[in-house]
Design an enzyme around this catalytic site. Structure first.
Site, PDB file in Angstrom:
ATOM      1  CE  LYS A   9      50.068  16.064  60.183  1.00 21.58           C
ATOM      2  NZ  LYS A   9      51.131  16.781  60.852  1.00 21.58           N
ATOM      3  CG  ASN A  10      48.661  17.565  63.678  1.00 25.24           C
ATOM      4  OD1 ASN A  10      49.624  16.975  63.179  1.00 25.24           O
ATOM      5  ND2 ASN A  10      48.171  18.676  63.170  1.00 25.24           N
ATOM      6  NE  ARG A  39      57.725  22.678  64.254  1.00 19.88           N
ATOM      7  CZ  ARG A  39      58.818  23.416  64.366  1.00 19.88           C
ATOM      8  NH1 ARG A  39      59.827  23.239  63.554  1.00 19.88           N
ATOM      9  NH2 ARG A  39      58.900  24.328  65.292  1.00 19.88           N
ATOM     10  CB  CYS A  83      55.125  22.135  56.611  1.00 22.39           C
ATOM     11  SG  CYS A  83      54.307  20.629  56.080  1.00 22.39           S
ATOM     12  NE  ARG A 117      55.985  24.778  62.134  1.00 20.09           N
ATOM     13  CZ  ARG A 117      55.361  23.668  61.743  1.00 20.09           C
ATOM     14  NH1 ARG A 117      55.677  23.116  60.585  1.00 20.09           N
ATOM     15  NH2 ARG A 117      54.427  23.118  62.484  1.00 20.09           N
ATOM     16  N   PRO A 118      59.285  28.864  66.033  1.00 18.00           N
ATOM     17  CG  PRO A 118      58.592  30.774  67.189  1.00 18.00           C
ATOM     18  CD  PRO A 118      58.495  30.092  65.851  1.00 18.00           C
ATOM     19  CB  ILE A 119      60.247  25.116  70.257  1.00 12.47           C
ATOM     20  CG1 ILE A 119      61.772  25.070  70.299  1.00 12.47           C
ATOM     21  CG2 ILE A 119      59.729  24.395  69.041  1.00 12.47           C
ATOM     22  CD1 ILE A 119      62.295  23.662  70.615  1.00 12.47           C
ATOM     23  CG  ASP A 120      59.330  31.342  72.030  1.00 15.54           C
ATOM     24  OD1 ASP A 120      58.965  30.868  70.925  1.00 15.54           O
ATOM     25  OD2 ASP A 120      58.701  32.225  72.633  1.00 15.54           O
ATOM     26  CD  GLN A 121      55.746  31.312  74.704  1.00 13.95           C
ATOM     27  OE1 GLN A 121      55.161  31.272  75.789  1.00 13.95           O
ATOM     28  NE2 GLN A 121      56.628  32.252  74.411  1.00 13.95           N
ATOM     29  CG  ASP A 159      46.822  22.372  60.103  1.00 17.47           C
ATOM     30  OD1 ASP A 159      47.683  23.223  59.838  1.00 17.47           O
ATOM     31  OD2 ASP A 159      46.886  21.632  61.104  1.00 17.47           O
ATOM     32  NE  ARG A 185      55.657  15.544  57.309  1.00 17.32           N
ATOM     33  CZ  ARG A 185      55.293  16.824  57.337  1.00 17.32           C
ATOM     34  NH1 ARG A 185      55.587  17.613  56.347  1.00 17.32           N
ATOM     35  NH2 ARG A 185      54.649  17.309  58.372  1.00 17.32           N
TER      36      ARG A 185
HETATM   37  N1  EPU Z   1      54.733  29.769  68.482  1.00 20.98           N
HETATM   38  C1  EPU Z   1      55.628  30.545  69.152  1.00 20.98           C
HETATM   39  N2  EPU Z   1      56.427  29.956  70.096  1.00 20.98           N
HETATM   40  C2  EPU Z   1      56.357  28.636  70.375  1.00 20.98           C
HETATM   41  C3  EPU Z   1      55.441  27.827  69.684  1.00 20.98           C
HETATM   42  C4  EPU Z   1      54.633  28.420  68.725  1.00 20.98           C
HETATM   43  O1  EPU Z   1      55.706  31.752  68.916  1.00 20.98           O
HETATM   44  O2  EPU Z   1      57.111  28.176  71.259  1.00 20.98           O
HETATM   45  C5  EPU Z   1      53.841  30.364  67.458  1.00 20.98           C
HETATM   46  C6  EPU Z   1      54.123  29.816  66.066  1.00 20.98           C
HETATM   47  O3  EPU Z   1      55.174  30.521  65.429  1.00 20.98           O
HETATM   48  C7  EPU Z   1      52.782  30.005  65.379  1.00 20.98           C
HETATM   49  C8  EPU Z   1      51.777  29.802  66.519  1.00 20.98           C
HETATM   50  O4  EPU Z   1      52.520  29.979  67.732  1.00 20.98           O
HETATM   51  O5  EPU Z   1      52.673  31.313  64.899  1.00 20.98           O
HETATM   52  C9  EPU Z   1      51.109  28.446  66.561  1.00 20.98           C
HETATM   53  O6  EPU Z   1      52.082  27.402  66.559  1.00 20.98           O
HETATM   54  P1  EPU Z   1      51.821  25.983  67.236  1.00 20.98           P
HETATM   55  O7  EPU Z   1      52.862  25.762  68.254  1.00 20.98           O
HETATM   56  O8  EPU Z   1      50.387  25.903  67.646  1.00 20.98           O
HETATM   57  O9  EPU Z   1      52.088  25.010  66.039  1.00 20.98           O
HETATM   58  P2  EPU Z   1      52.739  23.564  66.081  1.00 20.98           P
HETATM   59  O10 EPU Z   1      52.420  22.916  67.369  1.00 20.98           O
HETATM   60  O11 EPU Z   1      54.167  23.615  65.664  1.00 20.98           O
HETATM   61  C10 EPU Z   1      50.671  22.278  65.194  1.00 20.98           C
HETATM   62  C11 EPU Z   1      50.378  21.354  64.043  1.00 20.98           C
HETATM   63  C12 EPU Z   1      50.307  22.140  62.752  1.00 20.98           C
HETATM   64  C13 EPU Z   1      49.256  23.239  62.871  1.00 20.98           C
HETATM   65  C14 EPU Z   1      49.523  24.103  64.114  1.00 20.98           C
HETATM   66  C15 EPU Z   1      48.423  25.118  64.380  1.00 20.98           C
HETATM   67  C16 EPU Z   1      51.401  19.325  64.795  1.00 20.98           C
HETATM   68  C17 EPU Z   1      52.497  18.342  64.639  1.00 20.98           C
HETATM   69  N3  EPU Z   1      51.418  20.356  63.967  1.00 20.98           N
HETATM   70  O12 EPU Z   1      51.938  22.857  64.921  1.00 20.98           O
HETATM   71  O13 EPU Z   1      49.872  21.204  61.785  1.00 20.98           O
HETATM   72  O14 EPU Z   1      49.287  24.077  61.726  1.00 20.98           O
HETATM   73  O15 EPU Z   1      49.641  23.257  65.288  1.00 20.98           O
HETATM   74  O16 EPU Z   1      47.187  24.486  64.536  1.00 20.98           O
HETATM   75  O17 EPU Z   1      50.517  19.156  65.615  1.00 20.98           O
HETATM   76  C18 EPU Z   1      49.688  20.234  59.652  1.00 20.98           C
HETATM   77  O18 EPU Z   1      49.139  19.253  60.187  1.00 20.98           O
HETATM   78  O19 EPU Z   1      49.722  20.413  58.406  1.00 20.98           O
HETATM   79  C19 EPU Z   1      50.336  21.234  60.500  1.00 20.98           C
HETATM   80  C20 EPU Z   1      51.234  22.090  60.036  1.00 20.98           C
END
Ligand code: EPU
Length: 418
Positions: free
Chosen positions: A22-23, A93, A117, A122-126, A305, A397
């Site tokens: 999926k991811n 997401r 979820c 769930r910030p996207i600042d990075q 996960d 999903r």
């Molecule tokens: N974070 C920041 N700033 C950012 C981005 C992330 O502080 O700009 C923090 C988050 O708050 C969190 C950590 O960094 O504490 C990791 O977040 P990440 O960005 O890695 O998560 P994501 O990309 O939103 C993906 C998967 C998730 C999985 C996480 C961690 C997808 C679509 N989702 O989320 O998958 O838990 O990586 O491996 O790829 C799932 O499949 O059930 C799922 C939730």
């Protein structure tokens, strides 16, 4: 509406085929925006998140068709807008990958804040920090993120959080940029490597995916081609845990065993017999489940996960287990549902203190999120009596026909309308 009705106590036995990841799929599909040609993407999982992202691209003008259930032919040259349809974007997401892909290809992107979820903020600042370092301006207009760039130039970016999404999104923005982009402190998940392999197969120059530093030399254009998505590490792990939880004997097929190392190690620690083959793993459950401690971490650490599935398993272990969530602020919402089944778990901050009970007792529960839902199914398979699981949208999903795969292993599980 639909619910899953599970009658617990059956040992799972047989073989299960794992679908595409999926991811990886939810990043590779929007990555086709960058491609000046037709992409044929194989091993695409038949799950809701995939259908939503394909529908978003179609609404934006892309031409998409499934050649068979798992092969998607996608041509994004016909895209007529850089604005993603808000209602669809909020359903998942991974719609944030539209930002990097649209910005990379058109230097313009308008994308609503993504859904998915809820595990706390769930910030996207990075992601945004990366786009800005490459010369884009990014602002929020209501709940719309608006990104623009005159030109995108390669840059050096150090991520303050090891983020899967930011790593992939910056890769997407960088493949067609001028010059070289270096991203440091990146995530190393298998789907990061898969996205890099897809982009390289289309003509990009991405090096270092799977290590801490990724270097992307911008190219003028990406051409079409074929690519096959890797197997889903988390779906595989879910079936491995279910085999151990029911004292069963299951061969989990069509996987990359290397991706499963942390999960295999923990299953061995709880007493299951885990045997690796070239592209499959056999899990044989033991009579007694030993308690273990787990801390979730970015790959190659134990995956967040897989955390709910293991907590469900450990709820009937002999002794006490500690499970610490090291990635998300708040990923224990589902534990309230496990308590309804008789589990004894106390949550303090990011740690769940689990006291193993003799058995769980079936009850009505809901899937609070995707992996929490998978945890409920595993709990239901172990429990005495009948467990009913509602809110299946979350499970659908990310899991392809989950109940059919469990039925084929001998589980008593059916989907019913109510
Ligand atoms: N974070 C920041 N700033 C950012 C981005 C992330 O502080 O700009 C923090 C988050 O708050 C969190 C950590 O960094 O504490 C990791 O977040 P990440 O960005 O890695 O998560 P994501 O990309 O939103 C993906 C998967 C998730 C999985 C996480 C961690 C997808 C679509 N989702 O989320 O998958 O838990 O990586 O491996 O790829 C799932 O499949 O059930 C799922 C939730």
């Amino acid at each position: 509406m639909e619910k899953l009705v599970v009658k617990g106590g059956k040992k799972l036995c047989g073989e299960v085929n794992i679908s595409g990841a999926k991811n990886a799929a939810v990043a590779i599909i929007p990555a086709a925006i960058l491609v000046d040609g037709v992409c044929t993407i194989e091993n695409v999982p038949d799950i809701k998140d995939v259908h939503v992202i394909v529908q978003i691209l179609e609404e934006m003008g892309a031409t998409a068709r499934f050649l068979d259930r798992y092969t998607l032919e996608l041509d994004c040259r016909t895209l007529h807008t850089q604005t993603a349809p808000g209602e669809m974007v909020r359903k998942m997401r991974a719609s944030y990958y539209l930002l990097g892909a649209l910005l990379g290809r058109y230097h313009a992107a308008n994308v609503t804040m993504p859904g998915g979820c809820y595990f706390g903020p769930r910030p996207i600042d990075q992601h945004i920090k990366g786009f800005e370092a490459m010369g884009a301006t990014v602002r929020q207009d209501g709940d719309m993120i608006v990104a623009r760039a005159e030109t995108l130039r390669g840059s050096s970016i150090y991520l303050d959080a090891v983020s899967v999404g930011a790593t992939m999104n910056i890769m997407l923005a960088a493949v067609l940029a001028e010059g070289t982009t270096v991203i440091e402190n990146v995530a190393k998940e298998p789907h990061i490597v898969d996205l890099a392999n897809f982009l390289n197969a289309m003509g990009a120059n991405v090096k270092g995916a799977g290590t801490d530093v990724i270097r992307i030399r911008g190219v003028k254009k990406l051409a079409g081609g074929s690519y096959s998505i890797i197997p889903d590490q988390i779906e595989a792990g879910t079936f491995m845990v279910a085999a151990a939880a029911t004292g069963g004997d299951v061969l989990v097929k069509n996987i990359i065993p290397k991706h499963m190392e942390s999960v295999s190690a923990k299953l061995s620690e709880i007493g299951a017999m885990v045997t690796e083959y070239d592209d499959s793993i056999r899990v044989v459950g033991s009579e007694k489940i030993a308690s273990v401690n787990i801390k979730t971490l970015p790959y190659p650490g134990f995956p967040t996960d897989m955390q709910p599935q293991f907590v469900a398993l450990l709820s009937v272990a002999s002794g006490n287990s500690l499970v610490t969530e090291g990635v998300w602020d708040n990923r224990f919402q589902y534990i309230g549902e496990l308590l309804r089944l008789g589990a004894r778990i106390r949550v303090d901050g990011k740690t769940a203190f689990i006291t193993g009970v003799d058995h769980l007792e079936g009850a009505p529960v809901c899937a609070t999120d995707l992996r929490g839902g998978a945890g409920m199914v595993i709990a239901g398979l172990m429990a005495h009596g009948q467990t009913e699981i509602t809110d299946l949208d979350h499970i659908d999903r990310g899991y392809e026909k989950m109940e059919e795969k469990f039925q084929a292993l001998g589980a008593d599980i059916v989907r019913v309308s109510y």
